[in-house]
Design a protein around this motif. Structure first.
Motif, short mmCIF file in Angstrom:
data_model
loop_
_atom_site.label_atom_id
_atom_site.label_comp_id
_atom_site.label_asym_id
_atom_site.label_seq_id
_atom_site.Cartn_x
_atom_site.Cartn_y
_atom_site.Cartn_z
N LEU D 69 47.45 49.14 69.53
CA LEU D 69 47.80 47.73 69.70
C LEU D 69 49.19 47.51 69.10
CD1 LEU D 69 47.05 44.79 70.42
CD2 LEU D 69 46.01 44.61 68.15
N PRO D 70 50.22 47.58 69.91
CA PRO D 70 51.56 47.35 69.36
C PRO D 70 51.67 45.93 68.82
CG PRO D 70 51.63 47.55 71.77
CD PRO D 70 50.24 47.87 71.35
N ASN D 71 52.32 45.77 67.68
CA ASN D 71 52.53 44.42 67.17
C ASN D 71 54.02 44.10 67.14
OD1 ASN D 71 53.77 45.00 64.53
ND2 ASN D 71 51.75 45.81 63.97
N THR D 72 54.31 42.82 67.04
CA THR D 72 55.71 42.38 67.07
C THR D 72 56.21 42.05 65.67
OG1 THR D 72 55.10 40.08 67.37
CG2 THR D 72 55.35 41.39 69.37
N SER D 73 55.56 42.65 64.70
CA SER D 73 55.91 42.35 63.31
C SER D 73 57.40 42.46 63.07
CB SER D 73 55.17 43.33 62.39
OG SER D 73 55.42 43.01 61.05
N GLY D 74 57.94 41.47 62.38
CA GLY D 74 59.36 41.48 62.05
C GLY D 74 60.19 40.54 62.90
N VAL D 75 59.64 40.10 64.03
CA VAL D 75 60.42 39.16 64.84
C VAL D 75 60.34 37.75 64.25
CG1 VAL D 75 59.92 40.54 66.89
CG2 VAL D 75 58.61 38.44 66.44
N ARG D 76 61.39 36.96 64.56
CA ARG D 76 61.49 35.66 63.90
C ARG D 76 61.28 34.47 64.82
NH1 ARG D 76 67.04 38.00 61.84
NH2 ARG D 76 66.81 38.51 64.04
N ASN D 77 61.23 34.75 66.14
CA ASN D 77 61.03 33.63 67.06
C ASN D 77 60.43 34.14 68.37
OD1 ASN D 77 63.21 34.68 68.61
ND2 ASN D 77 64.63 33.71 67.16
N ALA D 78 60.14 33.19 69.26
CA ALA D 78 59.47 33.54 70.52
C ALA D 78 60.31 34.51 71.35
CB ALA D 78 59.17 32.26 71.31
N LYS D 79 61.60 34.28 71.39
CA LYS D 79 62.47 35.11 72.22
C LYS D 79 62.42 36.57 71.77
CE LYS D 79 67.26 35.48 73.70
NZ LYS D 79 68.61 35.20 73.19
N PRO D 103 59.19 34.02 60.53
CA PRO D 103 60.60 33.82 60.20
C PRO D 103 60.89 34.00 58.71
CG PRO D 103 59.52 31.72 60.61
CD PRO D 103 58.53 32.77 60.94
N ASP D 104 59.87 33.88 57.90
CA ASP D 104 60.07 33.90 56.45
C ASP D 104 59.82 35.32 55.90
OD1 ASP D 104 59.98 33.55 53.70
OD2 ASP D 104 57.90 32.86 53.77
N PRO D 105 60.85 35.97 55.39
CA PRO D 105 60.69 37.35 54.92
C PRO D 105 59.92 37.46 53.61
CG PRO D 105 62.91 36.56 54.45
CD PRO D 105 62.22 35.47 55.23
N LYS D 106 59.71 36.34 52.92
CA LYS D 106 59.05 36.42 51.61
C LYS D 106 57.53 36.49 51.74
CE LYS D 106 59.03 34.14 47.09
NZ LYS D 106 59.48 32.93 46.37
N TYR D 107 56.94 35.58 52.47
CA TYR D 107 55.48 35.54 52.56
C TYR D 107 54.96 36.07 53.88
CZ TYR D 107 55.74 32.64 48.38
OH TYR D 107 55.98 32.17 47.11
N LEU D 108 55.86 36.29 54.85
CA LEU D 108 55.46 36.81 56.17
C LEU D 108 54.38 35.96 56.84
CD1 LEU D 108 55.45 40.65 55.45
CD2 LEU D 108 57.21 39.28 56.58
N LEU D 109 54.47 34.66 56.64
CA LEU D 109 53.49 33.77 57.28
C LEU D 109 53.93 33.45 58.70
CD1 LEU D 109 52.81 31.57 54.17
CD2 LEU D 109 51.15 33.03 55.31
N PRO D 110 52.97 33.23 59.59
CA PRO D 110 53.30 33.07 61.01
C PRO D 110 53.82 31.67 61.35
CG PRO D 110 50.93 32.95 60.68
CD PRO D 110 51.52 33.27 59.34
N ASP D 111 54.66 31.61 62.35
CA ASP D 111 55.24 30.34 62.81
C ASP D 111 54.38 29.80 63.95
OD1 ASP D 111 56.75 28.49 64.41
OD2 ASP D 111 58.52 29.11 63.30
N PRO D 112 53.77 28.63 63.76
CA PRO D 112 52.84 28.13 64.79
C PRO D 112 53.54 27.75 66.09
CG PRO D 112 53.20 26.45 63.09
CD PRO D 112 53.87 27.71 62.61
N ILE D 113 54.72 27.19 65.99
CA ILE D 113 55.43 26.70 67.18
C ILE D 113 55.89 27.87 68.06
CG2 ILE D 113 57.27 25.16 67.96
CD1 ILE D 113 55.40 23.83 65.92
N GLU D 114 56.57 28.81 67.42
CA GLU D 114 57.09 29.96 68.17
C GLU D 114 55.95 30.81 68.72
OE1 GLU D 114 60.41 30.37 68.76
OE2 GLU D 114 60.72 28.47 67.70
#
Lengths: 258, 258, 258, 258
Positions: D69-79, D103-114
């Protein structure tokens, strides 16, 4: 003391915000809200009869220290929220708005997408926007980025009185926020309110727990004291939680030396 | 208001009991204890120089509203505890004693067997006995049966600041006790103290959390308010914790009707 | 693997002890207890018809790997406990006894004083004593001192299924005990059992949670797996709980470098 | 038994999903992942050398039962997420993707909008989308509405090992979801995994807790058992948590009748 809370152009002495829902009657509501010493009180537009100059709720909330905060409770998307905010601005003469968008009638949880959309638009339209949101640290930063004046993350599902279920995330939100953080929803006891303040929240909003108590006036007073206690403790710095006991008063050496 | 706490022949307005350990100096201790408004303050016999009329601690605690409560902290068994209690009665002129017996120097946890033995003997000798014990409901009833004037179950290991780890058992103790229940040890924040009072505790004892705060005077004040808040909420009855949300302010019907 | 549990002269592969109460029928009980793979099963003397060679319960528990552990449940003091232990030794031919003394019929919590008295006497009479006690670290050490072969502190009030409410004290008991620590009472879900084992408990005793499940056989199997999982994790050492996130798989640099 | 988990066109026997981050070496990773019996394993695109046919990670994960299951970990937005998903589809030949946008490198929490934006687009592009999100019930429903095949709400901040901090919201998500709910992030111990399954989660994803254990192979096995235990308990229905004790084995009447 000068530990004041500033939101937009207003300054608050009290860090306990309250609401007007669920009270058994208006007179009791008035007495409780006065006992709370709250300076910011949310009111649902639905409750205000905009045609009637003698509207019951507004009459009861006319004390000098009270600021009304119309909320958009009941709307299901950004469009409805913006419409409701504009209605309330006209009806109540305030550009402050508590932005609540909950499409789900069962749990009344907020919609993050619609909330961000509406917040951005309302800020552009000159509103002081106070959004009610999930305790989502990324969403809170994005709301801050579009210009809201504070964030209002929930502590637990609204009306549940479950306390700070979201504590792990509230800590992150408080840590990284540049606008005041006001814990909203779920606070069911003064100890919950004190705990939120000890964590570093700037204020709390309490409604259900006061309104449905057997004695709303006494409960309002209790929340007032608890919020003050929690804030005072936050400023005085709490002792750390530690694993091993240290004696505070050993007598052994004394007894041994007799 | 008339919500007073009665223990033996004394009546207390304040439900916050405090201690004298761990303060960085006596002057700060005095200021903090006055700010707490506490009317019952424990003091370890070791700290009192029984030969010296100008003993530092006693001088600082001489306000009219303050009752001293000598404790037997540091003793390891019933025999030592009885000896310490008799010494303190002579030195301080009071037959009140906080009975603490902890054979283990690491965690300072109380010994149930020795505590019951000593309590029974001390009651016979005319002492007002306030035993510090594990939150053990059966032990608390047995202590009540031998004539103690209150029970003081712990909330968490002493000095840990972990809060009410024993909540499930405190509720049982409070439910079945015929003497006042005072939660002792582990209370590290005003929210913990408020919670203990909301559960129905008659009072709490706080020492470490005040003494080691960066601002003991402010922290003492914070605990005072929190205890008042918790008691007030207990009397006003808290709203129940509920599983499902109920709307406090729906707007949907309003919007639909426009 | 050789991670065996030794109590007195017996060695156990399974760290899940079970009980025989509350099952809807004996056949279901038998199937569930076999599914649990438990090698030590408590049985109340009351349930055993000591005159009847064909007693139902005993017949059902006659598998080779099963050791019966008579308990003294229902007795109110040391004297009754000793009498019950002797009766059960005669009836069942075992000198093992689970010592339970609960004077209070409402919460069935153990009496620390009577338990220590009875334990000391029963050890002298040649019994292998397994005492059910409050999670009181000092009491557990005193029981160890009089020669019990393990201690069985409670996790929560019996039958409550509330899980490890006494965790802060179980950690101390486990840290300082020289005999096996078996968490008894309150374990209501496999996750609770796994957690007890992760903390370092040597075994757990589960009865109600299996017996009253809709599917006791499946639930017994679930507890078996959970206990194995918790023990395995304890031996493999759990990762520490940490405050701040660390990336496990950042992609940013990859995307940036394209 | 036929308690299988179905996601899109695949059927899983194991409800433990794992990841490949933080292992000290590839051989240990391989052994641990085999011990876990996991059939779905996330891998960060960054770790895969897309030009190299002999890429280390892919070689190690080539067992027949394993789905990558490839993940997109590390990306910061939808694009960036969409770009990463397309890259991984080409490189690994799978249209499955774990969508992670933080988008946040400190806590690595997910962005709901993107995340919602990217999910909608990826579904249109034919991907099987498994989004990692905050435990936000409204967001989870919106993701379901745009066609994701499951939701992956977090239990606690990633890498924190704090367990199910979001339990109050996971219960709501599970209650109202029409797609599988997989608890991701924060699960630090087998007891946490069992608890998630007892709540009704369809699966859990565990990475850090296995990889950084002192014995990753044993820990992987422990998680396997715990997940099975939790699921089994969920199906067998747990006994309810109750306030008051009920005796499981009273002896009193027996003793009285002798």
């Amino acid at each position: 003391m000068n530990d004041l809370l500033k939101i937009a152009d207003k300054t608050f002495t009290s860090r306990l915000f309250t609401g007007t829902g669920k009270f058994s009657n208006s007179s009791l509501m008035k007495d409780a809200l006065l006992a709370s010493a709250s300076e910011l009180i949310t009111v649902a537009l639905k409750r205000v009869d905009v045609q009637d100059q003698n509207d019951d709720i507004l009459t009861h909330l006319s004390a000098a220290h009270i600021n009304l905060l119309p909320n958009t409770s009941g709307v299901r998307n950004a469009k409805e929220a913006i419409f409701a905010a504009e209605l309330s601005r006209e009806a109540l003469g305030t550009n402050w708005v508590k932005l609540e968008i909950h499409p789900d009638p069962k749990y009344l949880l907020p919609d993050p997408i619609e909330t961000l959309l509406a917040a951005e638009e309302l800020v552009k339209k000159g509103f002081i926007v106070m959004p009610y949101v999930h305790a989502d640290p990324v969403l809170c930063k994005r709301l801050e980025d579009v210009g809201v004046q504070c964030v209002m993350p929930l502590g637990a599902p609204i009306g549940s009185n479950k306390g700070l279920q979201t504590q792990a995330f509230l800590e992150i939100i408080i840590d990284q926020s540049n606008v005041p953080v006001i814990v909203d929803a779920g606070i069911g006891a003064p100890s919950h309110a004190a705990y939120a303040m000890e964590l570093g929240a700037d204020a709390v909003l309490v409604n259900t727990a006061i309104a449905v108590s057997q004695n709303p006036v006494a409960m309002a007073k209790a929340f007032k004291l608890a919020v003050e206690a929690g804030r005072m403790a936050y400023n005085a710095k709490l002792a750390p939680v530690i694993a091993k006991a240290e004696a505070s008063s050993p007598l052994t050496s004394f007894l041994n030396s007799i």
